[in-house]
Enzyme design. Structure first.
Site, PDB file in Angstrom:
ATOM      1  N   SER A 100      11.706  42.120 -10.976  1.00 33.44           N
ATOM      2  CA  SER A 100      11.598  43.428 -11.619  1.00 33.44           C
ATOM      3  C   SER A 100      11.202  44.538 -10.630  1.00 33.44           C
ATOM      4  O   SER A 100      11.927  44.784  -9.683  1.00 33.44           O
ATOM      5  CB  SER A 100      10.617  43.326 -12.789  1.00 33.44           C
ATOM      6  OG  SER A 100      10.603  44.499 -13.524  1.00 33.44           O
ATOM      7  N   ASP A 241      14.106  50.422 -12.438  1.00 32.93           N
ATOM      8  CA  ASP A 241      13.320  49.463 -11.658  1.00 32.93           C
ATOM      9  C   ASP A 241      14.277  48.367 -11.157  1.00 32.93           C
ATOM     10  O   ASP A 241      15.490  48.456 -11.357  1.00 32.93           O
ATOM     11  CB  ASP A 241      12.162  48.900 -12.497  1.00 32.93           C
ATOM     12  CG  ASP A 241      12.648  47.983 -13.602  1.00 32.93           C
ATOM     13  OD1 ASP A 241      13.733  48.260 -14.153  1.00 32.93           O
ATOM     14  OD2 ASP A 241      11.975  46.994 -13.902  1.00 32.93           O
ATOM     15  N   ASP A 243      15.226  45.439 -11.977  1.00 34.93           N
ATOM     16  CA  ASP A 243      16.152  44.684 -12.830  1.00 34.93           C
ATOM     17  C   ASP A 243      16.700  45.532 -13.971  1.00 34.93           C
ATOM     18  O   ASP A 243      17.335  45.005 -14.890  1.00 34.93           O
ATOM     19  CB  ASP A 243      15.520  43.390 -13.346  1.00 34.93           C
ATOM     20  CG  ASP A 243      14.366  43.627 -14.298  1.00 34.93           C
ATOM     21  OD1 ASP A 243      13.749  44.712 -14.237  1.00 34.93           O
ATOM     22  OD2 ASP A 243      14.063  42.727 -15.109  1.00 34.93           O
ATOM     23  N   ASP A 245      15.579  47.032 -16.586  1.00 34.89           N
ATOM     24  CA  ASP A 245      15.194  47.054 -18.001  1.00 34.89           C
ATOM     25  C   ASP A 245      14.399  48.330 -18.299  1.00 34.89           C
ATOM     26  O   ASP A 245      14.141  48.642 -19.458  1.00 34.89           O
ATOM     27  CB  ASP A 245      14.427  45.781 -18.440  1.00 34.89           C
ATOM     28  CG  ASP A 245      13.213  45.495 -17.605  1.00 34.89           C
ATOM     29  OD1 ASP A 245      12.941  46.224 -16.631  1.00 34.89           O
ATOM     30  OD2 ASP A 245      12.505  44.516 -17.934  1.00 34.89           O
TER      31      ASP A 245
HETATM   32 MG    MG Z   1      11.868  45.347 -15.036  1.00 36.73          MG
END
Ligand code: MG
Length: 444
Positions: A100, A241, A243, A245
């Site tokens: 992340s 960020d 990843d 999400d």
């Molecule tokens: Mg994330």
């Protein structure tokens, strides 16, 4: 109703994370794959972000899954919410190799359930037990699983978001996208382009060394994005960020939009469309509650952690409640009509829709929200539990919310004190209508 937090040994709030080669080795990830394969069976989807260690770790998790008899579909590099979207109802579970927002030396594993949500605490404890006391054995030759490579599946995620909105709604809008060299290089510019936007990118080439900025989309790291937004005359900039999400925004003047205010703006829009409840952790600024109450909606608070928000949203809806929206004050927003997880690509698309349908500039919409001030701090102490017990006594005359730690509620402000489950620290957040008011709270 309220989810309970369990103490886990290996998995944190968002999966396993660690420094590669030190805390997080291919051997550990292989064991996680074997444990997941033993628990879930069937066909498991895997994916990864752009980290340099991703390739070796995804091979380790796949090896564990295949050895325990699972079939594997490798979706390649893609955002976590894209993998979650693909898994929902189509696979028996999934594993995402990502750390992340953590720096490049980290990596991790997030386990996804068949419904596309992150694995909950109770199931994670069972998985941990299998990891620490392995009782699985490799399948014999005729039961080893098969693997399929399917990076093209990401297209389904892109299309799902594009089709969520009116055709070419963004045709008057220029956006600068900063995917931070992460997996959203493959998705967010494409989504916004297909919505009709003119799209410029920064850090738009996938690179696990993160040469342009760190995976955490902090105001300091987004100075280049802010400059490009102003110089290109874009309506806004959006950054993810590591990843994708989460999504954070820069307004047309080059100013960073504080994430609680981002949440409040999107909540206002969602609550304007539909009435029901908005779900968020106790750490979210009161600006969200104020805005939604104005729109005639209610709020449900959960412990801190997106999984508690997502699972509360899902169970409220399963029980017949109208759930409008949810998320955290860190750019992690959950759109329940799309899926029950944070989705940065969907958040970027929703911002295009909000600006196109209101015809207003982003800074105007943000400045119209109630003004709040938030102070965050942490203190090193091993006496976390003792501090929380003392606070309950000292503030016994106040209204207290004990959903997660101790939250002291006043008319226009609140203070939240939580003890970390993994480090000897306590975290303090104060939210007030002015900065001075918040400092008085701390002095108390
Ligand atoms: Mg994330």
């Amino acid at each position: 109703m309220q989810p309970t937090k369990f103490q886990k040994r290996l998995f944190g709030t968002n999966g396993v994370r660690g420094i590669v080669g030190k805390d997080l080795t291919p051997e550990l990830v292989l064991t996680i794959g074997e444990a997941l394969g033993t628990m879930r069976r069937g066909c498991i989807a895997v994916g990864r972000d752009t980290r340099t260690s991703g390739e070796t770790l995804v091979k380790a998790v796949k090896s564990g899954l295949l050895a325990t008899g699972c079939d594997v579909v490798d979706c390649g590099i893609l955002p976590t919410p894209a993998l979650q979207y693909l898994i929902k109802g189509q696979f028996d579970g999934g594993a995402m190799i990502t750390a992340s927002h953590n720096p490049p030396e980290y990596n991790g594993v997030k386990i996804i359930e068949a419904d596309g949500t992150e694995m909950g605490d109770e199931e994670t404890l069972k998985l941990e037990q299998l990891i620490f006391e392995p009782s699985f054995s490799p399948q014999s030759w005729e039961y080893i699983g098969h693997e399929i490579n399917a990076p093209y599946l990401t297209r389904k995620y892109i299309q799902a978001i594009v089709h969520h909105f009116p055709d070419r709604i963004g045709s008057e809008i220029t956006v600068v996208v900063d995917p931070g060299s992460g997996p959203a290089c493959l998705t967010t510019p494409q989504i916004l382009t297909e919505m009709g936007c003119r799209v410029l990118t920064l850090n738009g080439v996938m690179d696990g060394t993160f040469p342009g900025r760190l995976p955490e989309p902090s105001p300091e790291g987004l100075k280049g994005l802010a400059e490009l937004v102003v110089s290109s005359g874009a309506a806004f900039g959006v950054a993810h960020d590591g990843d994708a999400d989460r999504a954070v925004f820069i307004d047309e003047k080059g100013q960073f939009v504080e994430e609680n205010r981002e949440f409040a703006l999107v909540a206002q829009h969602m609550c304007h469309q539909k009435k029901g409840t908005v779900v968020t952790p106790v750490s979210t600024s009161l600006v969200v509650e104020m805005v939604m109450k104005n729109e005639g909606c209610t709020i449900t608070y959960t412990p801190v952690g997106s999984i508690y928000v997502a699972r509360t949203m899902r169970s409220l809806r399963e029980n017949g409640n109208e759930v409008v929206f949810g998320g955290e004050g860190n750019g992690g927003l959950i759109f329940p009509d799309h899926q029950f997880c944070r989705d940065g690509g969907m958040t970027a698309a929703m911002m295009v829709f909000i600006l196109a349908s209101t015809g207003q500039q982003l800074s105007t919409l943000i400045n119209a929200l109630p003004k709040r001030s938030m102070i965050k701090d942490k203190i090193s102490t091993s006496l976390g539990t003792h501090v929380l017990e003392s606070l309950k006594e000292v503030y016994s005359q106040d209204s207290l919310d004990l959903t997660d730690g101790v939250k002291i509620l006043r008319r226009d402000s609140w203070a939240l004190v939580r003890a970390s489950g993994t480090e000897p620290i306590i975290r303090i957040i104060v939210d007030a209508d002015t900065h001075n008011h918040g400092q008085v709270f701390i002095m108390n």
